[in-house]
Scaffold this motif. Structure first.
Motif, PDB file in Angstrom:
ATOM      1  N   ALA A 275      49.601  73.141  80.817  1.00  0.00           N
ATOM      2  CA  ALA A 275      48.377  73.925  80.637  1.00  0.00           C
ATOM      3  C   ALA A 275      48.632  75.418  80.536  1.00  0.00           C
ATOM      4  O   ALA A 275      48.466  76.164  81.505  1.00  0.00           O
ATOM      5  N   PRO A 276      49.017  75.891  79.341  1.00  0.00           N
ATOM      6  CA  PRO A 276      49.050  77.348  79.161  1.00  0.00           C
ATOM      7  C   PRO A 276      47.634  77.909  79.297  1.00  0.00           C
ATOM      8  O   PRO A 276      46.662  77.152  79.161  1.00  0.00           O
ATOM      9  N   HIS A 277      47.544  79.196  79.596  1.00  0.00           N
ATOM     10  CA  HIS A 277      46.225  79.813  79.797  1.00  0.00           C
ATOM     11  C   HIS A 277      45.584  80.055  78.429  1.00  0.00           C
ATOM     12  O   HIS A 277      45.564  81.175  77.910  1.00  0.00           O
ATOM     13  N   ASP A 278      45.033  78.990  77.822  1.00  0.00           N
ATOM     14  CA  ASP A 278      44.433  79.091  76.491  1.00  0.00           C
ATOM     15  C   ASP A 278      42.943  78.787  76.579  1.00  0.00           C
ATOM     16  O   ASP A 278      42.383  78.695  77.674  1.00  0.00           O
ATOM     17  N   ARG A 279      42.292  78.583  75.431  1.00  0.00           N
ATOM     18  CA  ARG A 279      40.836  78.398  75.457  1.00  0.00           C
ATOM     19  C   ARG A 279      40.421  77.088  76.125  1.00  0.00           C
ATOM     20  O   ARG A 279      39.255  76.891  76.437  1.00  0.00           O
ATOM     21  N   LEU A 280      41.388  76.176  76.370  1.00  0.00           N
ATOM     22  CA  LEU A 280      41.056  74.894  76.999  1.00  0.00           C
ATOM     23  C   LEU A 280      41.472  74.846  78.474  1.00  0.00           C
ATOM     24  O   LEU A 280      41.278  73.836  79.147  1.00  0.00           O
ATOM     25  N   PHE A 281      42.048  75.959  78.943  1.00  0.00           N
ATOM     26  CA  PHE A 281      42.644  75.979  80.285  1.00  0.00           C
ATOM     27  C   PHE A 281      41.672  75.532  81.380  1.00  0.00           C
ATOM     28  O   PHE A 281      41.994  74.675  82.207  1.00  0.00           O
ATOM     29  N   ASP A 282      40.463  76.105  81.373  1.00  0.00           N
ATOM     30  CA  ASP A 282      39.523  75.791  82.467  1.00  0.00           C
ATOM     31  C   ASP A 282      39.191  74.304  82.513  1.00  0.00           C
ATOM     32  O   ASP A 282      39.030  73.733  83.590  1.00  0.00           O
ATOM     33  N   LYS A 283      39.102  73.713  81.343  1.00  0.00           N
ATOM     34  CA  LYS A 283      38.785  72.277  81.298  1.00  0.00           C
ATOM     35  C   LYS A 283      39.933  71.461  81.886  1.00  0.00           C
ATOM     36  O   LYS A 283      39.719  70.516  82.644  1.00  0.00           O
ATOM     37  N   THR A 284      41.150  71.836  81.507  1.00  0.00           N
ATOM     38  CA  THR A 284      42.310  71.110  82.037  1.00  0.00           C
ATOM     39  C   THR A 284      42.406  71.291  83.546  1.00  0.00           C
ATOM     40  O   THR A 284      42.711  70.345  84.280  1.00  0.00           O
ATOM     41  N   VAL A 285      42.129  72.516  84.016  1.00  0.00           N
ATOM     42  CA  VAL A 285      42.211  72.770  85.454  1.00  0.00           C
ATOM     43  C   VAL A 285      41.173  71.944  86.197  1.00  0.00           C
ATOM     44  O   VAL A 285      41.441  71.428  87.290  1.00  0.00           O
ATOM     45  N   SER A 286      40.012  71.758  85.619  1.00  0.00           N
ATOM     46  CA  SER A 286      39.033  70.950  86.351  1.00  0.00           C
ATOM     47  C   SER A 286      39.505  69.486  86.427  1.00  0.00           C
ATOM     48  O   SER A 286      39.333  68.836  87.454  1.00  0.00           O
ATOM     49  N   ASN A 287      40.202  69.008  85.415  1.00  0.00           N
ATOM     50  CA  ASN A 287      40.802  67.663  85.507  1.00  0.00           C
ATOM     51  C   ASN A 287      41.897  67.632  86.575  1.00  0.00           C
ATOM     52  O   ASN A 287      42.027  66.664  87.331  1.00  0.00           O
ATOM     53  N   MET A 288      42.651  68.716  86.621  1.00  0.00           N
ATOM     54  CA  MET A 288      43.741  68.804  87.601  1.00  0.00           C
ATOM     55  C   MET A 288      43.174  68.773  89.019  1.00  0.00           C
ATOM     56  O   MET A 288      43.723  68.132  89.924  1.00  0.00           O
ATOM     57  N   GLN A 289      42.031  69.447  89.199  1.00  0.00           N
ATOM     58  CA  GLN A 289      41.410  69.457  90.529  1.00  0.00           C
ATOM     59  C   GLN A 289      40.893  68.068  90.913  1.00  0.00           C
ATOM     60  O   GLN A 289      40.927  67.692  92.088  1.00  0.00           O
ATOM     61  N   GLU A 290      40.460  67.310  89.916  1.00  0.00           N
ATOM     62  CA  GLU A 290      40.041  65.929  90.203  1.00  0.00           C
ATOM     63  C   GLU A 290      41.236  65.108  90.710  1.00  0.00           C
ATOM     64  O   GLU A 290      41.093  64.259  91.587  1.00  0.00           O
ATOM     65  N   GLU A 325      48.370  80.128  70.890  1.00  0.00           N
ATOM     66  CA  GLU A 325      48.085  78.686  70.890  1.00  0.00           C
ATOM     67  C   GLU A 325      49.003  77.933  69.914  1.00  0.00           C
ATOM     68  O   GLU A 325      49.357  76.788  70.152  1.00  0.00           O
ATOM     69  N   GLU A 326      49.390  78.607  68.827  1.00  0.00           N
ATOM     70  CA  GLU A 326      50.245  77.948  67.834  1.00  0.00           C
ATOM     71  C   GLU A 326      51.665  77.722  68.334  1.00  0.00           C
ATOM     72  O   GLU A 326      52.281  76.708  68.028  1.00  0.00           O
ATOM     73  N   LEU A 327      52.177  78.693  69.072  1.00  0.00           N
ATOM     74  CA  LEU A 327      53.575  78.570  69.508  1.00  0.00           C
ATOM     75  C   LEU A 327      53.733  77.721  70.763  1.00  0.00           C
ATOM     76  O   LEU A 327      54.825  77.219  71.054  1.00  0.00           O
ATOM     77  N   ALA A 328      52.639  77.553  71.505  1.00  0.00           N
ATOM     78  CA  ALA A 328      52.738  76.868  72.800  1.00  0.00           C
ATOM     79  C   ALA A 328      53.406  75.484  72.734  1.00  0.00           C
ATOM     80  O   ALA A 328      54.261  75.186  73.569  1.00  0.00           O
ATOM     81  N   PRO A 329      53.056  74.637  71.739  1.00  0.00           N
ATOM     82  CA  PRO A 329      53.691  73.309  71.754  1.00  0.00           C
ATOM     83  C   PRO A 329      55.216  73.370  71.622  1.00  0.00           C
ATOM     84  O   PRO A 329      55.913  72.520  72.165  1.00  0.00           O
ATOM     85  N   ILE A 330      55.721  74.357  70.906  1.00  0.00           N
ATOM     86  CA  ILE A 330      57.187  74.453  70.769  1.00  0.00           C
ATOM     87  C   ILE A 330      57.781  74.935  72.089  1.00  0.00           C
ATOM     88  O   ILE A 330      58.768  74.393  72.583  1.00  0.00           O
ATOM     89  N   LEU A 331      57.144  75.919  72.685  1.00  0.00           N
ATOM     90  CA  LEU A 331      57.652  76.456  73.949  1.00  0.00           C
ATOM     91  C   LEU A 331      57.627  75.423  75.078  1.00  0.00           C
ATOM     92  O   LEU A 331      58.597  75.277  75.836  1.00  0.00           O
ATOM     93  N   TYR A 332      56.527  74.683  75.190  1.00  0.00           N
ATOM     94  CA  TYR A 332      56.389  73.736  76.307  1.00  0.00           C
ATOM     95  C   TYR A 332      57.181  72.441  76.077  1.00  0.00           C
ATOM     96  O   TYR A 332      57.254  71.595  76.966  1.00  0.00           O
ATOM     97  N   ALA A 333      57.793  72.309  74.892  1.00  0.00           N
ATOM     98  CA  ALA A 333      58.738  71.197  74.701  1.00  0.00           C
ATOM     99  C   ALA A 333      59.930  71.384  75.643  1.00  0.00           C
ATOM    100  O   ALA A 333      60.528  70.406  76.104  1.00  0.00           O
ATOM    101  N   ILE A 334      60.256  72.639  75.928  1.00  0.00           N
ATOM    102  CA  ILE A 334      61.448  72.918  76.753  1.00  0.00           C
ATOM    103  C   ILE A 334      61.300  72.334  78.162  1.00  0.00           C
ATOM    104  O   ILE A 334      62.165  71.575  78.609  1.00  0.00           O
ATOM    105  N   PRO A 335      60.218  72.653  78.904  1.00  0.00           N
ATOM    106  CA  PRO A 335      60.094  72.020  80.225  1.00  0.00           C
ATOM    107  C   PRO A 335      59.968  70.500  80.160  1.00  0.00           C
ATOM    108  O   PRO A 335      60.460  69.808  81.053  1.00  0.00           O
ATOM    109  N   ALA A 336      59.344  69.975  79.106  1.00  0.00           N
ATOM    110  CA  ALA A 336      59.245  68.513  78.985  1.00  0.00           C
ATOM    111  C   ALA A 336      60.658  67.909  78.934  1.00  0.00           C
ATOM    112  O   ALA A 336      60.957  66.912  79.593  1.00  0.00           O
ATOM    113  N   GLN A 337      61.541  68.557  78.176  1.00  0.00           N
ATOM    114  CA  GLN A 337      62.923  68.062  78.050  1.00  0.00           C
ATOM    115  C   GLN A 337      63.711  68.272  79.343  1.00  0.00           C
ATOM    116  O   GLN A 337      64.424  67.376  79.810  1.00  0.00           O
ATOM    117  N   LEU A 338      63.563  69.467  79.918  1.00  0.00           N
ATOM    118  CA  LEU A 338      64.359  69.794  81.105  1.00  0.00           C
ATOM    119  C   LEU A 338      63.970  68.930  82.305  1.00  0.00           C
ATOM    120  O   LEU A 338      64.833  68.535  83.093  1.00  0.00           O
TER     121      LEU A 338
END
Ligand code: F6R
Length: 364
Positions: A275-290, A325-338
């Motif tokens: 969940a990068p801090h993007d336009r969908l962040f608050d929605k994802t965080v509310s799921n995370m809180q659930e 928002e465009e670059l985020a999927p490439i960047l967050y591939a790194i933690p997924a792999q690591l």
């Protein structure tokens, strides 16, 4: 040669800043303001639908690309797993271009899907890492990724190079279709040029993720959640973890949590939230809180703004650079792999040659 790394996979993860830069370079015009494709290129203004087909990790690259093409270029995109596509024999409407994504260029189902489209689609394109492969040869236009040979069975650098080519194509489509002006395209390309160094920074989270992985290695099941273009990455993270650590992992779109998987949440289930801090962040965080309200153990992968806004009650977190928002999927591939890599190392499994898997699936 593992270049001083313990595994080919570690070497290939570390190579990503270099190979992403190499891949990007081959498609950038000399003025840095345009995207240049080989041969006679592609004019996306003449296309009414793009059909993306692949298997495994390459399919998750296609799934990510759908978000880009739709949002940046307003181009309708279908995505399919090759083994489903080929036997479903879907109608291919006029104006459809079919694009096949494959590291090896030899995956049997992807090649069969390509052959089904030959003579039906307006044009056959491919994004491949092996230029002399069957898929490259049978395409009207093949766009190489320049990841170099990938030895580790789990795909890493090929994936981020596929994403790089697909993002460039989506930007070109945005420009061709009048959604991006010359200046807007030039600006996007200039921020894209920062990607290799951002990926390098993301690699710096390796030690933090290693500590998370030592805990993850104790889990029997792991859930990955993401929204928007983080949803395909949730799938990629779950696939990597299954493949090399043999831990059962599933991915869900965050918004689907309430529609079933929330029943799984208990104190034994780690939940990785992308969940990068993007336009969908608050929605994802509310799921995370659930999840947290039901005792679930959350690992939040975010940026510093995201962490500042949602640090309460986390089990673990790791912080990545703030990106568009465009670059985020490439960047967050790194933690997924690591995360997958360090979990497998902690469990002592065969990282480069996981059981039952072959590097190239040339039989269906
Ligand atoms: C996952 C993985 C596989 C491949 C899939 C397609 O880490 O490596 O899922 O992505 O077998 O292979 P290619 O890209 O060669 O068509």
């Amino acid at each position: 040669d593992k270049g001083g790394h313990k595994h080919f996979m570690a070497k290939e993860i570390a190579e990503q800043p270099t190979v992403i830069a190499q891949t990007m370079q081959t498609y950038l015009g000399a003025d840095g303001r345009s995207i240049v494709l080989p041969g006679d290129g592609v004019d996306f203004s003449q296309i009414s639908r793009l059909s993306l087909v692949a298997c495994g990790t390459a399919f998750f690259a296609c799934m990510t690309a759908k978000y880009w093409f739709e949002r940046i270029a307003g181009l309708p995109v279908d995505i399919d797993i090759a083994s489903e596509f080929r036997y479903r024999e879907p109608p291919i409407t006029p104006g459809t271009v079919a694009l096949f994504v494959s590291q090896s260029g030899e995956t049997a189902d992807t090649l069969a899907a390509l052959r089904y489209c030959a003579g039906r689609a307006d044009r056959i394109l491919s994004v491949v890492n092996v230029p002399e492969s069957s898929i490259a040869r049978e395409s009207a236009l093949s766009l190489p990724t320049h990841a170099g040979p990938e030895i580790g069975v789990a795909s890493t650098k090929a994936f981020t190079c596929q994403l790089t080519v697909l993002l460039l194509l989506a930007l070109k489509a945005g420009h061709d279709r009048g959604h991006l002006s010359d200046d807007a395209l030039a600006e996007k390309l200039s921020s894209l040029r920062a990607l290799p160094s951002l990926v390098n920074t993301a690699l710096g989270a390796s030690d933090a993720l290693k500590a998370v992985a030592e805990d993850l290695a104790q889990a029997e099941d792991v859930l990955f959640l993401g929204r928007g273009a983080m949803y395909p990455l949730a799938h990629e993270g779950a696939l990597k973890l299954k493949e090399i650590s043999y831990i059962h992992a599933e991915a869900y779109a965050s918004g689907e949590l309430k529609h079933g998987p929330i029943a799984l949440i208990d104190a034994h289930l780690p939940v990785i939230v992308l969940a990068p801090h993007d336009r969908l962040f608050d929605k994802t965080v509310s799921n995370m809180q659930e999840v947290m309200a039901r005792g679930g153990k959350v690992v939040l992968l975010t940026d510093s703004r995201g962490h500042a806004a949602a640090k309460e009650g986390l089990w673990h977190h790791a912080i990545f650079p703030q990106v568009s928002e465009e670059l985020a999927p490439i960047l967050y591939a790194i933690p997924a792999q690591l995360l997958a890599y360090h979990t497998a190392v902690a469990k002592g499994t065969d990282v480069d040659q996981p059981r039952n898997l072959a590097k190239s699936v040339t039989v269906e």
